[in-house]
Design a protein around this motif. Structure first.
Motif, PDB file in Angstrom:
ATOM      1  N   SER A 182       0.833  -1.208   0.000  1.00  0.00           N
ATOM      2  CA  SER A 182       0.000   0.000   0.000  1.00  0.00           C
ATOM      3  C   SER A 182       0.865   1.255   0.000  1.00  0.00           C
ATOM      4  O   SER A 182       0.535   2.252  -0.663  1.00  0.00           O
ATOM      5  CB  SER A 182      -0.926   0.005   1.218  1.00  0.00           C
ATOM      6  OG  SER A 182      -1.864  -1.048   1.155  1.00  0.00           O
ATOM      7  N   ALA A 241       2.186   1.641  -3.449  1.00  0.00           N
ATOM      8  CA  ALA A 241       1.108   2.133  -4.312  1.00  0.00           C
ATOM      9  C   ALA A 241       0.883   3.625  -4.100  1.00  0.00           C
ATOM     10  O   ALA A 241       0.628   4.371  -5.058  1.00  0.00           O
ATOM     11  CB  ALA A 241      -0.179   1.354  -4.030  1.00  0.00           C
ATOM     12  N   HIS A 242       0.971   4.080  -2.854  1.00  0.00           N
ATOM     13  CA  HIS A 242       0.819   5.508  -2.564  1.00  0.00           C
ATOM     14  C   HIS A 242       1.895   6.317  -3.286  1.00  0.00           C
ATOM     15  O   HIS A 242       1.603   7.352  -3.904  1.00  0.00           O
ATOM     16  CB  HIS A 242       0.903   5.744  -1.058  1.00  0.00           C
ATOM     17  CG  HIS A 242       0.931   7.193  -0.669  1.00  0.00           C
ATOM     18  ND1 HIS A 242      -0.212   7.947  -0.507  1.00  0.00           N
ATOM     19  CD2 HIS A 242       1.977   8.038  -0.430  1.00  0.00           C
ATOM     20  CE1 HIS A 242       0.119   9.183  -0.178  1.00  0.00           C
ATOM     21  NE2 HIS A 242       1.435   9.267  -0.127  1.00  0.00           N
ATOM     22  N   GLY A 271       1.284   6.273  -7.054  1.00  0.00           N
ATOM     23  CA  GLY A 271       0.136   7.100  -7.385  1.00  0.00           C
ATOM     24  C   GLY A 271       0.437   8.583  -7.287  1.00  0.00           C
ATOM     25  O   GLY A 271      -0.193   9.404  -7.961  1.00  0.00           O
ATOM     26  N   ASP A 288       0.077  -2.990 -11.458  1.00  0.00           N
ATOM     27  CA  ASP A 288       0.282  -1.878 -10.538  1.00  0.00           C
ATOM     28  C   ASP A 288       0.239  -2.358  -9.091  1.00  0.00           C
ATOM     29  O   ASP A 288      -0.472  -3.312  -8.753  1.00  0.00           O
ATOM     30  CB  ASP A 288      -0.790  -0.812 -10.746  1.00  0.00           C
ATOM     31  CG  ASP A 288      -0.612  -0.064 -12.060  1.00  0.00           C
ATOM     32  OD1 ASP A 288       0.510  -0.095 -12.605  1.00  0.00           O
ATOM     33  OD2 ASP A 288      -1.594   0.544 -12.530  1.00  0.00           O
ATOM     34  N   SER A 330      -1.201  -0.881  -6.695  1.00  0.00           N
ATOM     35  CA  SER A 330      -2.563  -0.697  -6.192  1.00  0.00           C
ATOM     36  C   SER A 330      -3.454  -1.883  -6.532  1.00  0.00           C
ATOM     37  O   SER A 330      -4.411  -2.182  -5.811  1.00  0.00           O
ATOM     38  CB  SER A 330      -3.167   0.588  -6.766  1.00  0.00           C
ATOM     39  OG  SER A 330      -3.167   0.556  -8.187  1.00  0.00           O
ATOM     40  N   GLU A 331      -3.150  -2.567  -7.611  1.00  0.00           N
ATOM     41  CA  GLU A 331      -3.908  -3.759  -7.994  1.00  0.00           C
ATOM     42  C   GLU A 331      -3.459  -4.969  -7.187  1.00  0.00           C
ATOM     43  O   GLU A 331      -4.280  -5.789  -6.753  1.00  0.00           O
ATOM     44  CB  GLU A 331      -3.724  -4.021  -9.489  1.00  0.00           C
ATOM     45  CG  GLU A 331      -4.512  -5.211 -10.019  1.00  0.00           C
ATOM     46  CD  GLU A 331      -4.281  -5.450 -11.502  1.00  0.00           C
ATOM     47  OE1 GLU A 331      -4.774  -6.475 -12.015  1.00  0.00           O
ATOM     48  OE2 GLU A 331      -3.596  -4.625 -12.138  1.00  0.00           O
ATOM     49  N   VAL A 376      -2.349  -5.042  -4.214  1.00  0.00           N
ATOM     50  CA  VAL A 376      -2.817  -4.981  -2.827  1.00  0.00           C
ATOM     51  C   VAL A 376      -4.063  -5.843  -2.640  1.00  0.00           C
ATOM     52  O   VAL A 376      -4.347  -6.323  -1.538  1.00  0.00           O
ATOM     53  CB  VAL A 376      -3.107  -3.511  -2.428  1.00  0.00           C
ATOM     54  CG1 VAL A 376      -3.810  -3.442  -1.090  1.00  0.00           C
ATOM     55  CG2 VAL A 376      -1.808  -2.718  -2.358  1.00  0.00           C
TER      56      VAL A 376
END
Length: 320
Positions: free
Chosen positions: A150, A153-154, A157, A307, A309-310, A312
């Motif tokens: 996470s 991903a942050h 992003g 990604d 985010s995916e 996670v």
């Protein structure tokens, strides 16, 4: 008078100024540069206090953003030790000041972690207690994986790639298995980070600092490198936390060779290798859960095509 805050003070030698300025640039993208609201006192004994210049409350550690918070920076004379290592003892060092939130470095967890203790009692057999203890350990390791991914991903992003994810750049809110549900992670050391034009900009002003032209020429490669480094960091953590003997803890150098030299893009081969070693039995058991979902999770990280985010949401991280 406002109580001083506990801080983490990082000194960059003159030869590493570019790394320090790069870290400031990346942090400005993630969080914005701090306002001119702190006064810094540093004595020759290397103690440092950072005190807000206007009323404020020392905040406890928080989940968001998942990066160690930057309080300020300054240029000043180097410490005696740093001066002895510098090619120019008269040149100033760059100092970055971070809030110390009491988080635990992941590399210290790896060196201290032991097999979980079974809470036996008159009414609970040892086998049952041991199974419960290992379930709690597995839940903790999945929580670490979720939180670290996470955080990655942050960063992605926000338009940033970290560039050097390892157990030395990851901090945990707790190392206790029973705290898995409330665990969060923060990442640090963005000196080798890059601005990733493929990310979503935060709309923050770029600081006027030397070395600010560091946009990545290959955004996908930067994110892929972060995911592969995350795979290595998590495998190193999984191995250490499931080891029942010293031979069960796989160092990062060994994992790098196994993942990228001996079994490149062949996680099935890696599993077979681990399954043949009794010392890695607990590691195999962890990654075999959910129809070997853990091995697929590691495989996806190593490929780096999806990604963060995916990933996670990967089934391995959703197991109870």
């Amino acid at each position: 008078m406002q109580r001083p805050q506990t801080v983490l003070l990082k000194e960059y030698l003159p030869v590493a100024k570019a790394v320090a300025f790069n870290e400031l640039l990346v942090m400005s993208k993630l969080c914005g540069l701090p306002e001119d609201q702190y006064t810094v006192w540093r004595s020759n004994s290397f103690n440092c206090n950072v005190v807000p210049a206007r009323p404020a409350v020392t905040r406890p550690s928080t989940r968001s953003p998942p990066v160690v918070p930057l309080l300020g920076y300054f240029v000043s004379a180097p410490t005696e030790e740093a001066a002895s290592l510098s090619m120019d003892a008269e040149a100033d060092s760059v100092w970055l000041v971070y809030r110390w939130e009491g988080l635990r470095p992941l590399n210290m967890y790896l060196s201290d972690v032991r097999p979980p203790e079974a809470a036996t009692s008159f009414f609970k057999k040892r086998e049952v207690a041991e199974a419960e203890a290992w379930r709690a350990r597995h839940a903790m390791l999945r929580a670490v994986a979720r939180a670290l991914l996470s955080a990655v991903a942050h960063c992605h992003g926000a338009g940033v790639t970290h560039g050097s994810i390892s157990s030395g750049t990851v901090f945990l809110s707790s190392t206790r298995d029973e705290d898995a549900d409330s665990l969060f992670v923060k990442v640090d050391n963005f000196g080798f980070g890059r601005l990733d034009p493929a990310g979503s900009p935060l709309g923050l002003a770029t600081p006027q600092l030397p070395g600010q032209d560091i946009d990545s020429t290959s955004p996908r490669e930067g994110r892929k490198h972060d995911l592969q480094a995350t795979a290595l960091t998590l495998l190193e953590t999984f191995a250490a936390a499931t080891a029942t003997s010293p031979s069960g803890a796989l160092p990062r150098t060994s994992l790098t060779r196994l993942l990228f030299d001996i079994y490149p893009e062949d996680v099935a081969g890696l599993r077979h290798y681990c399954a043949d070693d009794p010392a890695l039995g607990r590691l195999v058991a962890l990654l075999d859960e959910g129809d070997r979902a853990g091995w697929d999770f590691i495989s996806q990280l190593v490929k780096g095509n999806r990604d963060a985010s995916e990933l996670v949401l990967h089934p391995f991280l959703k197991l109870a």
